[in-house]
Design an enzyme around this catalytic site. Structure first.
Site, mmCIF file in Angstrom:
data_model
loop_
_atom_site.group_PDB
_atom_site.id
_atom_site.type_symbol
_atom_site.label_atom_id
_atom_site.label_comp_id
_atom_site.label_asym_id
_atom_site.label_seq_id
_atom_site.Cartn_x
_atom_site.Cartn_y
_atom_site.Cartn_z
ATOM 1 C CB SER A 35 -5.225 1.220 -2.896
ATOM 2 O OG SER A 35 -5.767 0.792 -1.692
ATOM 3 C CD GLU A 68 -2.913 1.160 0.256
ATOM 4 O OE1 GLU A 68 -3.792 0.297 0.328
ATOM 5 O OE2 GLU A 68 -2.858 1.998 -0.659
ATOM 6 C CG ASP A 86 -1.041 4.678 -1.137
ATOM 7 O OD1 ASP A 86 -1.604 4.063 -2.059
ATOM 8 O OD2 ASP A 86 -1.396 4.589 0.060
ATOM 9 C CG ASP A 109 -20.162 10.520 -18.188
ATOM 10 O OD1 ASP A 109 -20.022 9.836 -17.153
ATOM 11 O OD2 ASP A 109 -21.252 10.727 -18.737
#
Ligand code: NAG
Ligand code: NAG
Ligand code: NAG
Ligand code: NAG
Ligand code: NAG
Length: 678
Positions: free
Chosen positions: A595, A343, A347, A636
């Site tokens: 994440s 993680e 990040d 979109d």
């Protein structure tokens, strides 16, 4: 026996903490303030406390003006508002929301009447709480209840509490809640055996991304007991990974830094191309503009970051995060594996490569106690610290005898907030009580009023909760596996209306960065849906109304999800969340998850802040009112879905949808809009 009053993960979905649960008691003057109808799973009620047992009682007082917080926030963040960008200072926030003098004195007087001398009562700095140490006998008289020990059968953790408590009717409007009462439970320490509940392992519902890499599905890590899914120290919206074949040291990875291969492997240039993010020109004007939050024992490895940047973000000026330690947080190296480093490395590698500014890493909690979202907020705002619920948030100094335990004082204020903060951790909304969530959500609003944008990942299990759990139709305190169906299980803080929730997209198989993306359906499914706690904020009423009137899914509402159009819907925005090439523990892996999406979106808004700073403008602050007012600055997403709870979930459609929100960033359009705003 150790008595833990300060436990973190929270199990009291059975606690009725709502005003509607107040029932008149035999005594006319007193009403039940909170009551539970069942003990959380795994807990057993033990002996009544001896009358002399000393209990540190905290009374959470009602704050003023909270009913106007959304209005205040819209005032500074809606693009049509005259006050756009005129963020508040901390003093104005504190004085606006402090409990009234009447509240403070009514509650103190009540205790004094019960013979509790005023010198024993200490108000917190913010006046948000009154703290008092009471003997069990005094507390029982005051709250018309009995206090018992409660033991968690598996872990042996013991806490004190009650099944209900009373306050005088006239004080109901002044008191939020009192601890320790119903709010115990259950920070259960990390299971060192790495215990995985096999019933929760991901199954064939998640197709393997590539037949060339027959790696096992990444089994979700389960911490805690029963249905409780973890403290934030567990990255619950944990990224999924597929390791790539290891290569000898120094050998360049065969995945070339080439836009042609982005549908197989995302590297930073793919994201730049997808969202139109150019390289930063010249020196960054803003320092410390972007913050990434990680909860120990999750930790980054600098070797991995440096190596990754040398291959995929050459020439990056800032290759090390500025580490800000909170409550003993540090990048531990004792445990190294994808679970511990995946993680944080993901990040930081992507946020830093894209933001190109000094990035702050908020590393929260020691490896023993870890920490909660509230512990992080405490560090940013000393007045929230005083408003902590000591029954749920980590307590420091850490009483553990482990040598790694942090013995310093808890961080209360004193940590500066970067103007953009990204967090890739989350709870199921159903894991926490509404009161706790509302207090925390209000705190995000208070910090957002000061010009800070919070981004949270929306979850990786589609309409199911963390680890694929759904809520029983017949008992809202009970979780069932997603394969059994059940009620959709939204994630928190994504359902807080004052943060920006980020979902996941993917490049369509075989397509390029120039083609429209679709909702992520490889290995993970974008979290999305409707809150069971928070009402719909004004800024999204029209977008969500359109979705529900033109694309209403066939699921029964409100049995399966709250489709009344009155509850907060998420996510707000999305970004690619599939096949990120990430360097972890000296190897490359492909990583999937919202994440990944959250730090990418955060980095993009940090760049917007940088460009605004260059023309003498302040940070954007809370972005949702602007994004919903100007959906044309996003791309979109109209294909793909977010299956879960044995349903296809929701489907991405034209306009906002509960899969990909309003869409993915279009940096150039965002920049044009935001530089035109005051
Ligand atoms: C932790 O230890 C301190 C001092 O050693 C003590 O005052 C405190 O009550 C303890 N807290 C818990 C939760 O045991
Ligand atoms: C982390 O490392 C410590 C020290 O080697 C070990 O005792 C502990 O079991 C490890 N934790 C896990 C979950 O592997
Ligand atoms: C493209 O990505 C795949 C990973 O899925 C990798 O095996 C392959 O080597 C890459 N090709 C190039 C030219 O980078
Ligand atoms: C609901 O589920 C919870 C958690 O499993 C359990 O403790 C409780 O007894 C259940 N309530 C009813 C009414 O079945
Ligand atoms: C739907 O959500 C709204 C807003 O939170 C709430 O007031 C309403 O009671 C919910 N409806 C149902 C049937 O749960």
């Amino acid at each position: 026996m150790r008595v833990h009053l300060a436990l973190l993960t929270f199990l009291s979905a059975t606690a009725l903490a709502l005003p509607s649960s107040r029932l008149t008691t035999r005594d006319e003057d007193h009403v039940v303030h909170e009551r539970r109808n069942a003990l959380p799973q795994g807990w057993v009620k033990r002996d009544r406390l001896s009358p002399h047992f000393e209990i540190p009682v905290s009374i959470a007082l009602k704050q003023q003006n909270l009913d106007r917080i959304q209005e205040y926030l819209e005032e500074v963040s809606h693009p049509d508002s005259k006050a756009f960008g005129q963020h508040w200072d901390a003093a104005r926030v504190a004085s606006t929301f402090a409990p009234s003098q009447e509240t403070v004195s009514s509650v103190s007087d009540w205790m004094t009447l019960h013979g509790i001398g005023s010198t024993r009562i200490s108000p917190s700095v913010s006046r948000g709480w009154l703290n008092v140490r009471l003997s069990a006998a005094e507390a029982e008289r005051l709250l018309r209840t009995t206090f018992h020990e409660y033991e968690h059968a598996d872990s042996g953790i013991v806490t004190v509490g009650t099944d209900e408590y009373h306050v005088p009717a006239r004080l109901v409007e002044h008191i939020d809640f009192i601890t320790p009462t119903l709010h115990f439970d259950a920070k259960v320490k990390r299971d060192n055996s790495g215990n995985l509940d096999s019933s929760l392992q991901r199954r064939g519902a998640h197709p393997h991304p590539s037949p060339n890499h027959p790696a096992p599905n990444h089994a979700p890590r389960v911490v805690g007991i029963g249905k409780s899914l973890g403290y934030p120290g567990q990255s619950t919206s944990e990224p999924k990974f597929v390791p790539l074949a290891p290569l000898p040291d120094g050998h360049p990875h065969p995945i070339v830094n080439d836009l042609k291969n982005c549908s197989n492997s995302i590297v930073p240039i793919c994201l730049r191309a997808l969202y139109g993010l150019p390289k930063l020109e010249g020196e960054a004007k803003i320092q410390d503009g972007l913050g990434i939050v990680e909860y120990t024992p999750q930790a980054y490895r600098q070797e991995d970051l440096s190596y990754f940047f040398s291959q995929y973000a050459k020439g990056l000026k800032y290759t090390k995060p500025k580490v800000v330690s909170i409550d003993g947080g540090y990048a531990q190296t004792v445990n190294q594996s994808f679970e511990y480093n995946g993680e944080s490395n993901l990040d930081l590698e992507y946020a830093m490569a894209l933001a190109e500014t000094q990035t702050t890493l908020y590393q929260v909690g020691d490896p023993i106690e870890s920490a909660s979202f509230s512990d992080f907020l405490d560090a940013l705002d000393g007045s929230f610290c005083a408003n902590d619920d000591p029954s749920q948030d980590a307590v420091y100094p850490d009483n553990s005898t482990d040598p790694l335990a942090y013995k310093g004082p808890k961080q209360c204020g004193g940590i500066a907030a970067t103007k953009v903060i990204s967090t890739s951790y989350g709870y199921n909304e159903a894991d926490l009580t509404p009161l706790y969530e509302q207090r925390q959500c209000n705190e995000y609003a208070k910090i957002a009023l000061q010009g800070v944008s919070f981004f949270f990942s929306s979850g990786d299990y589609g309409v199911s909760g963390n680890n694929g759990q759904c809520i029983s139709f017949t008992n809202s305190s009970e979780y069932i596996d997603q394969s059994q169906g059940g009620r959709f299980n939204p994630s928190f803080p994504s359902t807080c209306p004052y943060i920006t929730s980020v979902g996941a997209t993917q490049i369509k198989p075989g397509k390029t960065v120039n083609d429209p993306e679709e909702a992520c359906e490889t290995t993970i499914y974008s979290g999305g849906g409707f809150s069971n706690v928070f009402s719909i904020p004004d800024y999204q009423k029209s977008a969500v109304g359109t979705y529900l009137s033109q694309h209403r899914p066939s699921y029964q509402s409100p049995r399966v999800y709250n489709g009344t159009g009155t509850s907060r819907a998420f996510p707000d925005i999305s970004a690619n969340g599939a096949k990120y090439l990430v360097r972890v523990d000296g190897q490359y892996a492909h990583v999937f998850g919202t994440s990944a999406s959250a730090p990418v979106v955060a980095a993009i808004f940090s760049r917007i802040n940088e460009e605004r700073a260059r023309i003498g403008k302040g940070p954007v602050g809370f972005v949702n009112p602007t994004l919903y007012a100007h959906p044309e600055v996003l791309k979109d997403i109209t294909e793909g879905g977010n299956q879960g709870c044995n349903t296809p979930g929701f489907t991405a459609v034209r306009g906002w949808d509960p899969v990909t929100g309003l869409g993915t960033p279009d940096y150039k359009k965002l920049l044009k809009l935001y530089t035109s705003l005051p």
